[in-house]
Write a protein that holds these residues in place. Structure first.
Motif, PDB file in Angstrom:
ATOM      1  N   TRP A  75       0.847  -1.189   0.000  1.00 32.66           N
ATOM      2  CA  TRP A  75       0.000   0.000   0.000  1.00 32.66           C
ATOM      3  C   TRP A  75       0.883   1.240   0.000  1.00 32.66           C
ATOM      4  CZ3 TRP A  75       0.325  -3.459   4.073  1.00 32.66           C
ATOM      5  CH2 TRP A  75       1.006  -3.015   5.203  1.00 32.66           C
ATOM      6  N   ALA A  76       0.297   2.362  -0.347  1.00 31.85           N
ATOM      7  CA  ALA A  76       0.991   3.647  -0.311  1.00 31.85           C
ATOM      8  C   ALA A  76       0.319   4.548   0.722  1.00 31.85           C
ATOM      9  CB  ALA A  76       0.952   4.305  -1.686  1.00 31.85           C
ATOM     10  N   LYS A  77       0.918   5.715   0.960  1.00 31.20           N
ATOM     11  CA  LYS A  77       0.290   6.661   1.878  1.00 31.20           C
ATOM     12  C   LYS A  77      -1.026   7.150   1.275  1.00 31.20           C
ATOM     13  CE  LYS A  77       3.770   9.524   2.213  1.00 31.20           C
ATOM     14  NZ  LYS A  77       4.628  10.656   2.653  1.00 31.20           N
ATOM     15  N   PRO A  78      -2.112   7.128   2.033  1.00 29.65           N
ATOM     16  CA  PRO A  78      -3.390   7.583   1.482  1.00 29.65           C
ATOM     17  C   PRO A  78      -3.357   9.068   1.139  1.00 29.65           C
ATOM     18  CG  PRO A  78      -3.560   7.224   3.859  1.00 29.65           C
ATOM     19  CD  PRO A  78      -2.228   6.683   3.431  1.00 29.65           C
ATOM     20  N   VAL A  79      -4.016   9.428   0.046  1.00 31.32           N
ATOM     21  CA  VAL A  79      -4.088  10.821  -0.381  1.00 31.32           C
ATOM     22  C   VAL A  79      -5.164  11.533   0.436  1.00 31.32           C
ATOM     23  CG1 VAL A  79      -4.732  12.348  -2.287  1.00 31.32           C
ATOM     24  CG2 VAL A  79      -3.248  10.389  -2.709  1.00 31.32           C
ATOM     25  N   PRO A  80      -4.854  12.680   1.044  1.00 34.86           N
ATOM     26  CA  PRO A  80      -5.856  13.391   1.839  1.00 34.86           C
ATOM     27  C   PRO A  80      -6.908  14.063   0.959  1.00 34.86           C
ATOM     28  CG  PRO A  80      -3.841  14.685   1.723  1.00 34.86           C
ATOM     29  CD  PRO A  80      -3.546  13.363   1.046  1.00 34.86           C
ATOM     30  N   VAL A  81      -8.164  13.832   1.276  1.00 39.20           N
ATOM     31  CA  VAL A  81      -9.280  14.463   0.564  1.00 39.20           C
ATOM     32  C   VAL A  81     -10.269  14.981   1.596  1.00 39.20           C
ATOM     33  CG1 VAL A  81     -11.169  14.133  -1.075  1.00 39.20           C
ATOM     34  CG2 VAL A  81      -9.022  12.886  -1.394  1.00 39.20           C
ATOM     35  N   ASP A  82     -10.676  16.232   1.458  1.00 35.87           N
ATOM     36  CA  ASP A  82     -11.656  16.836   2.351  1.00 35.87           C
ATOM     37  C   ASP A  82     -12.998  16.897   1.634  1.00 35.87           C
ATOM     38  OD1 ASP A  82     -13.202  18.327   4.086  1.00 35.87           O
ATOM     39  OD2 ASP A  82     -11.617  19.762   4.547  1.00 35.87           O
ATOM     40  N   MET A  83     -13.907  16.014   2.018  1.00 35.99           N
ATOM     41  CA  MET A  83     -15.201  15.917   1.348  1.00 35.99           C
ATOM     42  C   MET A  83     -15.986  17.221   1.402  1.00 35.99           C
ATOM     43  SD  MET A  83     -16.518  12.125   2.505  1.00 35.99           S
ATOM     44  CE  MET A  83     -18.068  12.341   1.653  1.00 35.99           C
ATOM     45  N   ARG A  84     -15.724  18.033   2.413  1.00 33.85           N
ATOM     46  CA  ARG A  84     -16.472  19.279   2.572  1.00 33.85           C
ATOM     47  C   ARG A  84     -16.210  20.249   1.425  1.00 33.85           C
ATOM     48  NH1 ARG A  84     -14.356  20.550   8.512  1.00 33.85           N
ATOM     49  NH2 ARG A  84     -12.465  20.004   7.351  1.00 33.85           N
ATOM     50  N   ASN A  85     -15.118  20.054   0.703  1.00 29.40           N
ATOM     51  CA  ASN A  85     -14.780  20.941  -0.417  1.00 29.40           C
ATOM     52  C   ASN A  85     -15.360  20.469  -1.744  1.00 29.40           C
ATOM     53  OD1 ASN A  85     -13.236  22.594   1.276  1.00 29.40           O
ATOM     54  ND2 ASN A  85     -11.405  21.341   0.980  1.00 29.40           N
ATOM     55  N   LEU A  86     -15.997  19.311  -1.741  1.00 25.09           N
ATOM     56  CA  LEU A  86     -16.526  18.740  -2.978  1.00 25.09           C
ATOM     57  C   LEU A  86     -17.982  19.145  -3.163  1.00 25.09           C
ATOM     58  CD1 LEU A  86     -14.997  15.164  -2.603  1.00 25.09           C
ATOM     59  CD2 LEU A  86     -14.121  17.034  -4.021  1.00 25.09           C
ATOM     60  N   PRO A  87     -18.358  19.580  -4.357  1.00 22.48           N
ATOM     61  CA  PRO A  87     -19.733  20.036  -4.603  1.00 22.48           C
ATOM     62  C   PRO A  87     -20.786  18.973  -4.307  1.00 22.48           C
ATOM     63  CG  PRO A  87     -18.299  20.648  -6.431  1.00 22.48           C
ATOM     64  CD  PRO A  87     -17.505  19.739  -5.542  1.00 22.48           C
ATOM     65  N   SER A  88     -20.506  17.746  -4.718  1.00 24.04           N
ATOM     66  CA  SER A  88     -21.415  16.629  -4.469  1.00 24.04           C
ATOM     67  C   SER A  88     -20.599  15.524  -3.794  1.00 24.04           C
ATOM     68  CB  SER A  88     -22.026  16.131  -5.786  1.00 24.04           C
ATOM     69  OG  SER A  88     -22.886  15.036  -5.565  1.00 24.04           O
ATOM     70  N   PRO A  89     -20.461  15.569  -2.465  1.00 25.63           N
ATOM     71  CA  PRO A  89     -19.491  14.718  -1.769  1.00 25.63           C
ATOM     72  C   PRO A  89     -19.540  13.235  -2.110  1.00 25.63           C
ATOM     73  CG  PRO A  89     -20.380  16.336  -0.266  1.00 25.63           C
ATOM     74  CD  PRO A  89     -21.171  16.464  -1.544  1.00 25.63           C
ATOM     75  N   ARG A  90     -20.728  12.602  -2.095  1.00 27.76           N
ATOM     76  CA  ARG A  90     -20.801  11.163  -2.345  1.00 27.76           C
ATOM     77  C   ARG A  90     -20.393  10.838  -3.780  1.00 27.76           C
ATOM     78  NH1 ARG A  90     -25.868   8.516  -1.783  1.00 27.76           N
ATOM     79  NH2 ARG A  90     -24.679   6.602  -1.531  1.00 27.76           N
ATOM     80  N   ARG A  91     -20.959  11.567  -4.739  1.00 29.20           N
ATOM     81  CA  ARG A  91     -20.625  11.319  -6.145  1.00 29.20           C
ATOM     82  C   ARG A  91     -19.154  11.606  -6.411  1.00 29.20           C
ATOM     83  NH1 ARG A  91     -22.016  15.869 -10.196  1.00 29.20           N
ATOM     84  NH2 ARG A  91     -20.132  16.572  -9.115  1.00 29.20           N
ATOM     85  N   ASP A  92     -18.674  12.737  -5.899  1.00 29.46           N
ATOM     86  CA  ASP A  92     -17.310  13.153  -6.191  1.00 29.46           C
ATOM     87  C   ASP A  92     -16.277  12.249  -5.523  1.00 29.46           C
ATOM     88  OD1 ASP A  92     -18.418  15.157  -7.667  1.00 29.46           O
ATOM     89  OD2 ASP A  92     -18.087  16.737  -6.197  1.00 29.46           O
ATOM     90  N   MET A  93     -16.574  11.753  -4.327  1.00 24.62           N
ATOM     91  CA  MET A  93     -15.660  10.806  -3.686  1.00 24.62           C
ATOM     92  C   MET A  93     -15.568   9.517  -4.483  1.00 24.62           C
ATOM     93  SD  MET A  93     -13.856  11.771  -1.145  1.00 24.62           S
ATOM     94  CE  MET A  93     -13.335  10.152  -0.574  1.00 24.62           C
ATOM     95  N   ALA A  94     -16.690   9.102  -5.087  1.00 29.22           N
ATOM     96  CA  ALA A  94     -16.665   7.919  -5.950  1.00 29.22           C
ATOM     97  C   ALA A  94     -15.762   8.156  -7.162  1.00 29.22           C
ATOM     98  CB  ALA A  94     -18.076   7.556  -6.400  1.00 29.22           C
ATOM     99  N   LEU A  95     -15.836   9.361  -7.725  1.00 31.63           N
ATOM    100  CA  LEU A  95     -14.987   9.696  -8.876  1.00 31.63           C
ATOM    101  C   LEU A  95     -13.516   9.757  -8.478  1.00 31.63           C
ATOM    102  CD1 LEU A  95     -17.189  12.464 -10.545  1.00 31.63           C
ATOM    103  CD2 LEU A  95     -16.786  10.141 -11.401  1.00 31.63           C
ATOM    104  N   VAL A  96     -13.246  10.336  -7.315  1.00 32.09           N
ATOM    105  CA  VAL A  96     -11.863  10.404  -6.821  1.00 32.09           C
ATOM    106  C   VAL A  96     -11.311   8.999  -6.611  1.00 32.09           C
ATOM    107  CG1 VAL A  96     -10.415  11.079  -4.854  1.00 32.09           C
ATOM    108  CG2 VAL A  96     -12.097  12.687  -5.781  1.00 32.09           C
TER     109      VAL A  96
END
Length: 227
Positions: A75-96
């Motif tokens: 495994w690698a170090k996980p990439v930090p993502v802040d869902m609060r900055n995403l316009p559509s958090p659930r959809r956009d997290m799936a895309l990420v």
């Protein structure tokens, strides 16, 4: 010793590229969707050192390779993502999440296309390059399919959480804290226990191996190596 060094030299570049681009793709997708957390943390970089986890990226895969294990895992170090900055958090997290396996799929396909250029090189270089390309294909296809297993914290689990109805997504998301332990049990502990009884059984790889083989066959046809 020389044979071991030669073998390692054919694995290290494709492995680093596969891991680095996988993680950078997560960060790039998040950035394009509105979250610059990964960019500010320097995780859009193509420098492998920014993504490497010493144990998961170096020590464990090297040990598995040296003991000639039938699979590689890490495994690698996980990439930090802040869902609060995403316009559509659930959809956009799936895309990420999907961006990582997507870039691995692209790398496998590009490696297959590059096989067409091998006649341009001499015999010695041709063999070394061919092994690098073949390892790149195998690593990237395995990373793609393995990461798409729908169990958090794997990418497939996060894609599933983003796509499923909330009634199903919420309990699946709660599995994230136990997901890696479950995967390690299936991947390492179960085969080890089975081997003590003379049984060669790895349930996780029995599940995904046909998918890996099928995807490889499709890419071979698309890249002009089969029909």
């Amino acid at each position: 010793m020389m044979e071991t060094l030669y073998t390692v030299s054919t694995w290290i570049l494709p492995a680093l590229l596969a891991i680095t681009l996988h993680e950078a793709a997560h960060g790039f997708a998040a950035w394009r969707l509105g979250d610059d957390t990964a960019r500010l943390a320097g995780r859009l970089s193509l420098n492998p050192l920014r993504h490497i986890d010493p144990m998961g990226t170096v020590v464990l895969p090297a040990m598995l390779l040296l003991v000639k294990a039938p699979f590689l895992f890490g495994w690698a170090k996980p990439v930090p993502v802040d869902m609060r900055n995403l316009p559509s958090p659930r959809r956009d997290m799936a895309l990420v999440a999907a961006a990582g396996p997507g870039i691995n799929l692209a790398q496998a396909f590009i490696a297959m296309l590059l096989f067409h250029l091998l006649p341009l090189f001499g015999d010695t270089a041709d063999l070394w390059i061919a092994r690098n390309l073949n390892n790149a294909i195998n690593i990237n296809i395995i990373l793609c399919i393995f990461n798409l297993i729908p169990v958090p914290p794997l990418d497939g689990g996060r894609v599933a959480v983003g796509l499923l109805p909330l009634a199903l997504a919420r309990p699946l998301a709660r599995l994230e804290r136990y997901g890696m332990v479950l995967l390690l049990i299936l991947l390492l502990a179960v085969p080890l226990v089975a081997s003590q009884f003379g049984i060669d059984w790895n349930p996780l790889f029995e599940l995904i191996t046909p998918i890996i083989v099928g995807l490889r066959d499709i890419l071979l046809v698309l890249s002009g190596h089969g029909g």
